[in-house]
Design a protein around this motif. Sequence first.
Motif, PDB file in Angstrom:
ATOM      1  N   ASN A 155       0.828  -1.210   0.000  1.00 40.23           N
ATOM      2  CA  ASN A 155       0.000   0.000   0.000  1.00 40.23           C
ATOM      3  C   ASN A 155       0.860   1.256   0.000  1.00 40.23           C
ATOM      4  O   ASN A 155       0.548   2.227  -0.694  1.00 40.23           O
ATOM      5  N   ARG A 156       1.949   1.232   0.787  1.00 44.75           N
ATOM      6  CA  ARG A 156       2.853   2.400   0.815  1.00 44.75           C
ATOM      7  C   ARG A 156       3.499   2.627  -0.547  1.00 44.75           C
ATOM      8  O   ARG A 156       3.628   3.758  -1.003  1.00 44.75           O
ATOM      9  N   ARG A 157       3.909   1.525  -1.187  1.00 42.95           N
ATOM     10  CA  ARG A 157       4.512   1.645  -2.519  1.00 42.95           C
ATOM     11  C   ARG A 157       3.510   2.204  -3.521  1.00 42.95           C
ATOM     12  O   ARG A 157       3.848   3.053  -4.341  1.00 42.95           O
ATOM     13  N   GLN A 158       2.276   1.697  -3.450  1.00 46.69           N
ATOM     14  CA  GLN A 158       1.237   2.153  -4.383  1.00 46.69           C
ATOM     15  C   GLN A 158       0.922   3.628  -4.144  1.00 46.69           C
ATOM     16  O   GLN A 158       0.788   4.399  -5.092  1.00 46.69           O
ATOM     17  N   ALA A 189       3.705   5.717  -5.530  1.00 43.67           N
ATOM     18  CA  ALA A 189       3.652   5.764  -7.002  1.00 43.67           C
ATOM     19  C   ALA A 189       2.551   6.715  -7.461  1.00 43.67           C
ATOM     20  O   ALA A 189       2.744   7.506  -8.398  1.00 43.67           O
ATOM     21  N   LEU A 190       1.399   6.653  -6.792  1.00 47.90           N
ATOM     22  CA  LEU A 190       0.284   7.550  -7.148  1.00 47.90           C
ATOM     23  C   LEU A 190       0.642   9.003  -6.859  1.00 47.90           C
ATOM     24  O   LEU A 190       0.314   9.891  -7.644  1.00 47.90           O
ATOM     25  N   GLN A 191       1.324   9.228  -5.729  1.00 47.72           N
ATOM     26  CA  GLN A 191       1.736  10.582  -5.373  1.00 47.72           C
ATOM     27  C   GLN A 191       2.718  11.129  -6.404  1.00 47.72           C
ATOM     28  O   GLN A 191       2.655  12.292  -6.791  1.00 47.72           O
ATOM     29  N   LYS A 192       3.616  10.259  -6.872  1.00 52.23           N
ATOM     30  CA  LYS A 192       4.585  10.669  -7.892  1.00 52.23           C
ATOM     31  C   LYS A 192       3.866  11.054  -9.184  1.00 52.23           C
ATOM     32  O   LYS A 192       4.180  12.074  -9.795  1.00 52.23           O
TER      33      LYS A 192
END
Length: 197
Positions: free
Chosen positions: A108-111, A114-117
């Motif tokens: 979830n943190r990775r996702q 990635a979405l924030q980026k």
Amino acid sequence: MKNTILITDVLDRYAGVTITGAKTTRKSFNISCPYHNDRNPSFTVYTETNTFFCWSGCCDGKSGDVIDVVRLSRNVDTKEAIKILITDYGVKISENKETKEWQKKRANRRQTAALQKQLNQKLIASIDTLKRIESKAKLGLASIKTIEDMEQTGELYHVTTLVNYWLDCLIEHDPVLQFQTLQEVERFFVKLKMQME
């Protein structure tokens, strides 16, 4: 794994220590250390905790376990020692509930990152485009000299007001507002592109 494989078995298998004379039913017993020249038994095996301690400083002066026995006996790193134990003892690593939760949170943190980026990239691109539109609109407004010019380019006043509002929304620290504004801006860009064609 550290508690499922007996340290006495591991010492026998990897360090060549035969523990026939020692009283293994005790909570602890001493044997000669297999990792240094040991005249007096300085290697204590703790059966309750499935660990050992060498009083002469083997295992960097710390308590060791079955993994350390393999590591010291085979002269490998911890990761390789674990692989050896898994292979030799057929140990199955079961994923408990905590491990699964941790993996889920990590995913979830990775996702989210990635979405924030992606959001940040879209924000920067949209802000750049809106600034260019604002500059062109201001140039157009500065060129107004007559009422006829005003009739032709008067809509630019509305555009600059709208662009300024969107720029304010995009620099807010509210992701929901930023996302909604990006959608509005995207529709505006599409409409603008159609008018230019």
